[in-house]
Design a protein around this motif. Structure first.
Motif, PDB file in Angstrom:
ATOM      1  N   SER A  56       0.842  -1.191   0.000  1.00 39.90           N
ATOM      2  CA  SER A  56       0.000   0.000   0.000  1.00 39.90           C
ATOM      3  C   SER A  56       0.882   1.248   0.000  1.00 39.90           C
ATOM      4  O   SER A  56       1.966   1.260   0.587  1.00 39.90           O
ATOM      5  N   ASN A 131     -10.454   0.797   1.962  1.00 41.28           N
ATOM      6  CA  ASN A 131     -10.659   1.797   3.009  1.00 41.28           C
ATOM      7  C   ASN A 131     -10.485   3.202   2.435  1.00 41.28           C
ATOM      8  O   ASN A 131      -9.398   3.579   2.012  1.00 41.28           O
ATOM      9  N   ARG A 133     -10.203   6.001   3.651  1.00 40.75           N
ATOM     10  CA  ARG A 133      -9.263   6.861   4.360  1.00 40.75           C
ATOM     11  C   ARG A 133      -7.833   6.618   3.866  1.00 40.75           C
ATOM     12  O   ARG A 133      -6.972   7.482   3.963  1.00 40.75           O
ATOM     13  N   LEU A 134      -7.589   5.407   3.374  1.00 45.34           N
ATOM     14  CA  LEU A 134      -6.216   5.024   3.031  1.00 45.34           C
ATOM     15  C   LEU A 134      -5.976   4.928   1.539  1.00 45.34           C
ATOM     16  O   LEU A 134      -4.887   5.220   1.063  1.00 45.34           O
ATOM     17  N   VAL A 159     -17.709  -3.754   3.476  1.00 45.42           N
ATOM     18  CA  VAL A 159     -16.554  -4.372   4.118  1.00 45.42           C
ATOM     19  C   VAL A 159     -15.328  -3.739   3.476  1.00 45.42           C
ATOM     20  O   VAL A 159     -15.264  -3.608   2.261  1.00 45.42           O
ATOM     21  N   GLN A 160     -14.400  -3.311   4.322  1.00 44.05           N
ATOM     22  CA  GLN A 160     -13.282  -2.536   3.801  1.00 44.05           C
ATOM     23  C   GLN A 160     -11.985  -3.316   3.797  1.00 44.05           C
ATOM     24  O   GLN A 160     -11.591  -3.889   4.816  1.00 44.05           O
ATOM     25  N   GLU A 162      -7.846  -3.278   3.407  1.00 42.86           N
ATOM     26  CA  GLU A 162      -6.814  -2.298   3.767  1.00 42.86           C
ATOM     27  C   GLU A 162      -6.198  -1.684   2.517  1.00 42.86           C
ATOM     28  O   GLU A 162      -5.656  -0.610   2.536  1.00 42.86           O
ATOM     29  N   GLN A 166      -6.584  -6.481  -1.183  1.00 41.68           N
ATOM     30  CA  GLN A 166      -7.414  -7.216  -0.236  1.00 41.68           C
ATOM     31  C   GLN A 166      -8.890  -7.111  -0.616  1.00 41.68           C
ATOM     32  O   GLN A 166      -9.653  -8.063  -0.442  1.00 41.68           O
TER      33      GLN A 166
END
Lengths: 253, 231
Positions: A56, A131, A133-134, A159-160, A162, A166
């Motif tokens: 990531s 996600n 936010r990421l 469902v998040q 990462e 994923q």
């Protein structure tokens, strides 16, 4: 005898510009397949060796800020390379938008339509997304849901992952009926590899521009310099496009 | 600064998960430990190995297989669906199942060690006093193995609090359902929100130190060493 020694020396001198170097490059997970193909092609052309690390962008950012030995960084966004540039960790002027990502709603057990009605019908168990936010692809997914007016109604089913890999895994394993993934993950050689997908219209989210930078460690590395030049060629760009990305700016021959 | 609401929710969720898992493990782990402590069967080796597997397997391996096995196409997933429970990944129950497997050795091994340390003698004495097997177990074995149970409960709880890889693989990061402290910290770090990450991480370090220090103090007072010093 003397002649053959001379020939040998001449050969060495001529061969010198082709000395192969090695580079280690951090690459955002969504660009995995494309980068593997690009690296193979580049290695064959140039004789350089490229070592790839996938993960990531956020993790790479933290690692690079703390001295990770990467020569270049291919982020999933523009913000992190820009922040590294601000912090003086990059070679100035090296930043380049290597791809513009596309978002797809993907399923392996449901049939998609061409305007996202599958989301409105709400007959799915879970909706996977990265996600927000990421991951830029997660943020784009939320923009799409917001623009469709479905962000509140669908939230209970989120469902998040990462990262986008994923998220792909959640859908690919059948645990989530639907998921927003990068088109590049499900697209190869210009077609869908598996399942059914809705390629989300560009009006529904801000463009996912992905930037690469040369890091301080790679400043004098010929492999990195050549790789960045290679990325601007038509040949490299057609590889990038075959994975469902778009390109920006003019290509060079 | 301090904790955000999301952090506090993650803390409560983690405590709920660890509490549930510890209770379940004491119930499930005790008969397994008792059987392992007493048996001479050839199965002792293989069963001990299965119980200890999570000690050596990367949590990602466990998480990856659980995602597949508990998924809609997996064996467990098909059973849970047939029972009308749906599938387990992305649910609190799914995390409980995964954590029970993951923390199993930390509960079974201290209890088993304590039970083995009792030896034959107290059991023989109980038998001559006409105590039945159940009576012996509850009146003799459990009281004598109590330090083992305390160690097991503390380690099982602490280890579940510290779980990360498995949750990351099967959790799906759902608030109040699967977003535990370790995932919340990971998110803070990934989002470059290091200040928030420090709060939770610091709390975890203090918690873990206090738990382990308390455990070693307890063991030292009783002059028992149920664990290798390194654990």
């Amino acid at each position: 005898m003397k002649k053959s020694v001379f020939c040998f020396l001449l050969m060495l001198i001529l061969a010198k510009p082709c000395v192969a170097e090695e580079a280690t490059i951090a690459v955002a997970s969504n660009f995995t397949s494309a980068m593997q193909e690009l690296a193979t092609d580049f290695e064959r052309q140039s004789g350089h060796r490229i070592h790839l690390a996938f993960g990531s962008s956020g993790k790479f950012f933290a690692q690079i800020s703390n001295g990770a030995p990467f020569d270049a960084f291919f982020s999933a966004d523009q913000a992190k390379p820009a922040a590294l540039e601000q912090a003086g960790q990059t070679v100035s002027g090296s930043r380049l938008t290597y791809a513009v990502g596309a978002l797809a709603l993907w399923s392996i057990n449901q049939q998609m339509d061409q305007n996202g009605d599958v989301l409105r019908r709400n007959q799915f168990n879970k909706l996977a997304l990265a996600n927000p936010r990421l991951a830029p692809y997660g943020a784009a997914a939320v923009q799409v849901l917001t623009n469709l007016g479905l962000d509140k109604t669908s939230r209970a089913k989120w469902v998040q992952g990462e990262n986008i890999s994923q998220t792909y895994q959640f859908v690919g394993s059948g645990n989530a009926d639907l998921g927003f993934v990068a088109l590049s993950q499900i697209y190869a050689n210009g077609q869908l590899a598996q399942g059914s997908a809705w390629i989300v219209p560009k009006e529904l989210y801000a463009p996912i521009r992905q930037d690469a930078v040369v890091l301080k460690k790679g400043e004098k590395n010929q492999a990195v310099i050549d790789l960045f030049a290679y990325l601007k060629t038509k040949r490299a760009r057609s590889v990038i496009e075959s994975f469902g990305y778009q390109n920006e700016g003019p290509a060079i021959e | 600064m301090g904790f955000t609401d999301a952090d506090i929710n993650a803390i409560f969720l983690t405590l709920k998960l660890a509490g549930t898992v510890t209770c379940l493990l004491l119930v499930i782990g005790t008969p397994i430990a008792w059987w392992l402590a007493r048996t001479h069967s050839w199965l002792k080796g293989p069963i001990s190995a299965v119980v200890a597997l999570p000690l050596v397997l990367p949590p990602t391996v466990l998480g990856f297989y659980l995602l597949i096995v508990m998924g809609p196409n997996g064996v467990v997933g098909q059973i849970t669906q047939a029972m009308g429970l749906g599938t387990l990944p992305f649910t609190f129950s799914g995390l409980v199942v995964a954590s029970v497997l993951y923390s199993m050795p930390f509960v079974v091994q201290p209890i088993q060690n304590a039970m083995e340390a009792i030896g034959e003698r107290p059991l023989e004495v109980a038998a001559t006093l006409r105590a039945g097997p159940w009576d012996t177990f509850f009146s003799v074995v459990i009281p004598l193995a109590k330090p083992g149970f305390v160690t097991a409960a503390i380690l099982g709880f602490a280890h579940t609090v510290g779980e990360f890889g498995v949750v990351l693989m099967i959790g799906g990061n759902i608030p109040n359902e699967t977003r535990v402290i370790s995932v919340q910290i990971y998110d803070h770090v990934e989002a470059l929100d290091y200040a928030q990450a420090h709060w939770l991480s610091g709390a975890m370090v203090i918690f873990s130190f206090v738990v382990l220090a308390g455990l070693y103090l307890f063991q030292h007072r009783r002059r028992i060493y149920l664990l290798p010093k390194g654990v």
